[in-house]
Design a protein around this motif. Structure first.
Motif, PDB file in Angstrom:
ATOM      1  N   TYR A   1       2.679 -25.277  -5.963  1.00  0.00           N
ATOM      2  CA  TYR A   1       3.903 -24.628  -5.472  1.00  0.00           C
ATOM      3  C   TYR A   1       3.740 -24.151  -4.031  1.00  0.00           C
ATOM      4  CZ  TYR A   1       5.107 -24.376 -10.468  1.00  0.00           C
ATOM      5  OH  TYR A   1       5.374 -24.667 -11.786  1.00  0.00           O
TER       6      TYR A   1
ATOM      7  N   GLN B   1      17.519 -23.965 -15.582  1.00  0.00           N
ATOM      8  CA  GLN B   1      17.912 -24.982 -14.614  1.00  0.00           C
ATOM      9  C   GLN B   1      18.410 -24.353 -13.315  1.00  0.00           C
ATOM     10  OE1 GLN B   1      20.699 -27.456 -16.781  1.00  0.00           O
ATOM     11  NE2 GLN B   1      19.086 -28.833 -17.505  1.00  0.00           N
TER      12      GLN B   1
ATOM     13  N   VAL C   1      15.325 -23.499 -11.400  1.00  0.00           N
ATOM     14  CA  VAL C   1      14.727 -24.713 -10.838  1.00  0.00           C
ATOM     15  C   VAL C   1      15.516 -25.182  -9.619  1.00  0.00           C
ATOM     16  CG1 VAL C   1      14.262 -27.157 -11.281  1.00  0.00           C
ATOM     17  CG2 VAL C   1      13.650 -25.437 -12.999  1.00  0.00           C
TER      18      VAL C   1
ATOM     19  N   ARG D   1       7.116 -25.233 -17.111  1.00  0.00           N
ATOM     20  CA  ARG D   1       5.868 -25.191 -17.884  1.00  0.00           C
ATOM     21  C   ARG D   1       5.660 -23.786 -18.432  1.00  0.00           C
ATOM     22  NH1 ARG D   1       0.401 -24.206 -17.976  1.00  0.00           N
ATOM     23  NH2 ARG D   1       0.339 -23.081 -15.989  1.00  0.00           N
TER      24      ARG D   1
ATOM     25  N   ASP E   1      -0.944 -24.669 -10.636  1.00  0.00           N
ATOM     26  CA  ASP E   1       0.470 -24.462 -10.301  1.00  0.00           C
ATOM     27  C   ASP E   1       0.619 -23.730  -8.977  1.00  0.00           C
ATOM     28  OD1 ASP E   1       1.574 -25.669 -12.610  1.00  0.00           O
ATOM     29  OD2 ASP E   1       1.151 -23.868 -13.764  1.00  0.00           O
TER      30      ASP E   1
ATOM     31  N   ASP F   1      10.784 -29.719 -15.503  1.00  0.00           N
ATOM     32  CA  ASP F   1      10.212 -28.941 -14.405  1.00  0.00           C
ATOM     33  C   ASP F   1       9.862 -27.515 -14.823  1.00  0.00           C
ATOM     34  OD1 ASP F   1      10.340 -30.944 -12.448  1.00  0.00           O
ATOM     35  OD2 ASP F   1      12.486 -30.588 -12.170  1.00  0.00           O
TER      36      ASP F   1
ATOM     37  N   GLY G   1      12.764 -24.418  -7.366  1.00  0.00           N
ATOM     38  CA  GLY G   1      11.889 -25.527  -7.688  1.00  0.00           C
ATOM     39  C   GLY G   1      11.262 -25.341  -9.063  1.00  0.00           C
ATOM     40  N   PRO G   2      10.262 -26.156  -9.412  1.00  0.00           N
ATOM     41  CA  PRO G   2       9.630 -26.076 -10.723  1.00  0.00           C
ATOM     42  C   PRO G   2       9.176 -24.653 -11.069  1.00  0.00           C
ATOM     43  CG  PRO G   2       8.856 -27.993  -9.549  1.00  0.00           C
ATOM     44  CD  PRO G   2       9.675 -27.212  -8.569  1.00  0.00           C
TER      45      PRO G   2
ATOM     46  N   GLY H   1       7.967 -24.155  -5.706  1.00  0.00           N
ATOM     47  CA  GLY H   1       8.085 -23.708  -7.095  1.00  0.00           C
ATOM     48  C   GLY H   1       7.738 -22.236  -7.177  1.00  0.00           C
TER      49      GLY H   1
END
Length: 663
Positions: free
Chosen positions: A385, A312, A315, A353, A381, A351, A319-320, A403
């Motif tokens: 991103y 987290q 993120v 993968r 991705d 968020d 970002g993701p 991301g």
């Protein structure tokens, strides 16, 4: 943004004070450090006492103050190397350092106590062995997009306030200067607080289709959970992972048909950021002198919470996340892969993968072109991103990077380097195509000049990160440098692997202690007698004598084979005795291998060496005849536990004052 003094002249007033004067800053306040009290104070301009004596060395920055057993020391930079000019800002590498003792009775080259000498040696070794970069006018600790997003708020803030806390390597050393500055407008030491970054920096000029450009590669190493390969693995109880690095690739391009912008800035600025970090579960590899250490995966109650906290945080910053895991699906590494996948599946973060790539299986038989399979799987991705794109004639950014790809293998070195370089190459091609410099089906591989610079930059970057963490240059670097895997490269990898083995087993304990001392994870007490465990060897006599016996036996065997004979008697029994003693010593060393590893002494590794909770353990080698029954026997393993903990009381860090974490 407020400036930082680029040069300081040191004056001393007897044994009372150190005075730092910025000779190039007209009307600047000098800084006085009172040696008896450790008090820092700013002085009015031109207030140098007449009795002060000038030092012959120019100081290029104050790294901070560190407290050891007998004295505090000011760490100053006395040498720097110019490494390049980035968007009009000079970037330097720190090359030489001095330690100035506050205690006038301390000679830094001949301390009066062995504990102080040992701690000073750790500090010097860390400073000379590290790779530190800095700039007086550019925040090297933060990526371009982060600086642009906060440019208005940071306009008048000092560097130490805006620096990324993760990559502000000397943050602990600067604690006293920062604390004195906070909330004290009359004692603002900001011009003396120089943040440094541990990592890599490289910048190359290039011309492609008439367009002048620069490619820059910066890697920033986190100061949290920092250390060496086998002594810092996985995640800690604060959510920090080992060997965390942020890597930023910058592309700076002149506007079409226009001269370079004022101040040396390029009209187009692009940034692509990737990150790497250890598998975020509690795991370790326990050195036992075997080439493959014992693997330990610990299923702790807070594993899920710490992995969630770590992911987290990434993120929230980047970002993701696309988690690319390159750990082998079979053999020694399999339990780490399975633990990673199990906890990622349990968390099921929105968020994040997960993407697995069986690197060794996909690329076996030197099929390195198979990395394209991973890029194809990540292409969606990567496009989503994106990357950061800024132009000088637009008030807003053209696009933001939304991301990042987080790549890891077992060490986050060799396989990770190859994959990150491939992702960076793919992104660079996309950037050049978007600017119209490359045709839609073009690639930099068709242009040897820029392609070679790109490969060399990433190979040098890989070697630097691998040296800092693993003790040798990166493996598979021949592919990074030439885009081909060669037999010569395989041979060089074998040599590097052996070098890593010896450093990781016999030298990394002291290196880890250096990291923990500089980062403030362990703070010495003011009574050096309480830290004698740092300079004594508490192992039993029989344990210490075995390497001596093996060496002497080998010498006697060589002497029997090479020295001239003085009689006709058979040497059968002579060789029998010495071969038997050599074998006995080697067998003992093998069985008790854990006792011959260079372990960290400031913060012992017993927490995972003798872990007995739920999880996975591949074996219990090197712990003596008792193996994992160490608590129930008086064999060598019991002695191992005893000497690893000797000289320490089992009290809290607050009671002892030995540990201090800098958040």
């Amino acid at each position: 943004m407020r400036h930082i003094h680029q040069r300081l002249q040191l004056y001393t007033q007897g044994n009372d004070t150190y005075i730092f004067i910025p000779p190039d800053a007209v009307g600047a306040q000098s800084l006085t450090l009172h040696r008896a009290s450790g008090e820092l104070a700013l002085n009015p301009p031109h207030s140098l006492p007449p009795s002060a004596r000038r030092s012959g060395k120019i100081i290029y920055g104050i790294l901070g103050i560190i407290s050891l057993s007998l004295s505090e020391y000011v760490i100053v930079m006395t040498g720097r190397e110019f490494k390049g000019r980035l968007m009009g800002h000079d970037i330097y590498r720190a090359t030489d350092f001095d330690l100035l003792p506050l205690n006038p009775n301390i000679n830094v080259f001949n301390p009066p106590h062995p504990v102080e000498a040992h701690l000073l040696a750790l500090v010097r070794s860390h400073l000379t062995g590290g790779v530190f970069f800095f700039s007086y006018t550019w925040d090297l600790t933060r990526r371009l997009q982060a600086q642009w997003e906060t440019r208005e708020k940071d306009a008048d803030r000092p560097f130490w306030e805006t620096a990324d806390d993760r990559f502000f390597w000397n943050k602990f050393l600067q604690t006293r200067l920062i604390e004195l500055t906070i909330g004290n407008s009359s004692q603002n030491l900001s011009p003396y607080i120089l943040p440094i970054m541990y990592g890599t920096f490289d910048i190359r000029n290039a011309v492609l289709h008439g367009r002048t450009m620069q490619i820059c590669l910066i890697s920033r190493r986190s100061r949290f959970r920092a250390g060496t390969r086998y002594f810092r693995r996985g995640i800690d109880h604060d959510g920090h992972v080992a060997n965390f690095n942020e890597t930023e690739q910058l592309l700076l391009v002149e506007d079409d048909g226009a001269a370079q912008a004022a101040g040396g800035e390029f009209g187009t600025q692009m940034s692509f950021v990737q990150i790497r970090g250890s598998v975020p579960v509690f795991w370790a590899e326990v050195n036992t002198l075997r080439y493959k250490p014992d693997l330990q995966v610990m299923d702790l109650q807070d594993t899920s919470d710490m992995m969630r906290k770590h992911l987290q945080e990434q993120v929230s910053i980047y970002g993701p996340q696309a988690l690319v895991n390159l750990v082998n699906r079979k053999g020694h590494e399999q339990p780490v892969k399975e633990a990673f996948e199990r906890y990622v599946s349990q968390l099921n973060l929105p968020d994040v993968r997960y993407q697995y790539f069986d690197f060794h299986n996909e690329c076996k038989h030197m099929r390195w072109d198979r990395i394209s399979v991973l890029i194809d799987e990540l292409e969606t991705d990567l496009k989503r991103y994106g990357y950061f794109h800024l132009t000088s004639n637009e008030p807003e950014s053209v696009r933001l990077q939304r991301g990042t790809v987080r790549t890891n293998c077992m060490d986050n070195l060799d396989r990770t380097n190859v994959v990150q370089a491939a992702l960076a190459r793919w992104t660079l091609n996309q950037q050049l195509k978007s600017l119209g410099i490359l045709p839609p089906d073009g690639t930099i591989d068709a242009y040897e000049g820029i392609s070679q610079d790109f490969r060399e930059m990433w190979a040098d970057h890989a070697d630097a990160i691998a040296n800092a963490y693993g003790g040798s240059g990166a493996l598979k670097s021949d592919f990074t440098r030439t885009s081909k895997r060669t037999r010569k490269g395989l041979f060089e990898d074998g040599v590097k692997s052996l070098l890593r083995y010896f450093k990781n087993n016999f030298f990394d304990g002291a290196r880890q202690d250096g990291f923990d001392l500089i980062a403030g994870n362990w703070v010495p007490r003011k009574t050096p007698a309480s830290s004698m465990f740092l300079v004594t060897d508490p192992r039993p006599l029989v344990t210490r004598s075995m390497p001596v016996l093996a060496s002497f036996s080998l010498f006697m065997i060589c002497a029997g084979l090479t020295l001239p004979r003085t009689s006709d008697y058979s040497l059968f029994y002579y060789f029998l005795v010495w071969f038997a003693l050599l074998s006995l010593a080697l067998i003992f060393i093998t069985i008790h291998g854990i006792d011959y590893v260079s372990w960290p002494r400031l913060i012992p590794s017993t927490e995972y060496i003798y872990y007995t909770g739920p999880g996975f353990r591949s074996a219990h080698h090197g712990k003596g005849f008792g193996g994992d029954d160490r608590p129930k026997t008086r064999s060598g393993t019991t002695m191992s536990a005893k000497w690893l903990n000797s000289g320490r009381k089992r009290t809290t860090a607050v009671e002892e004052g030995e540990k201090k974490r800098v958040d």
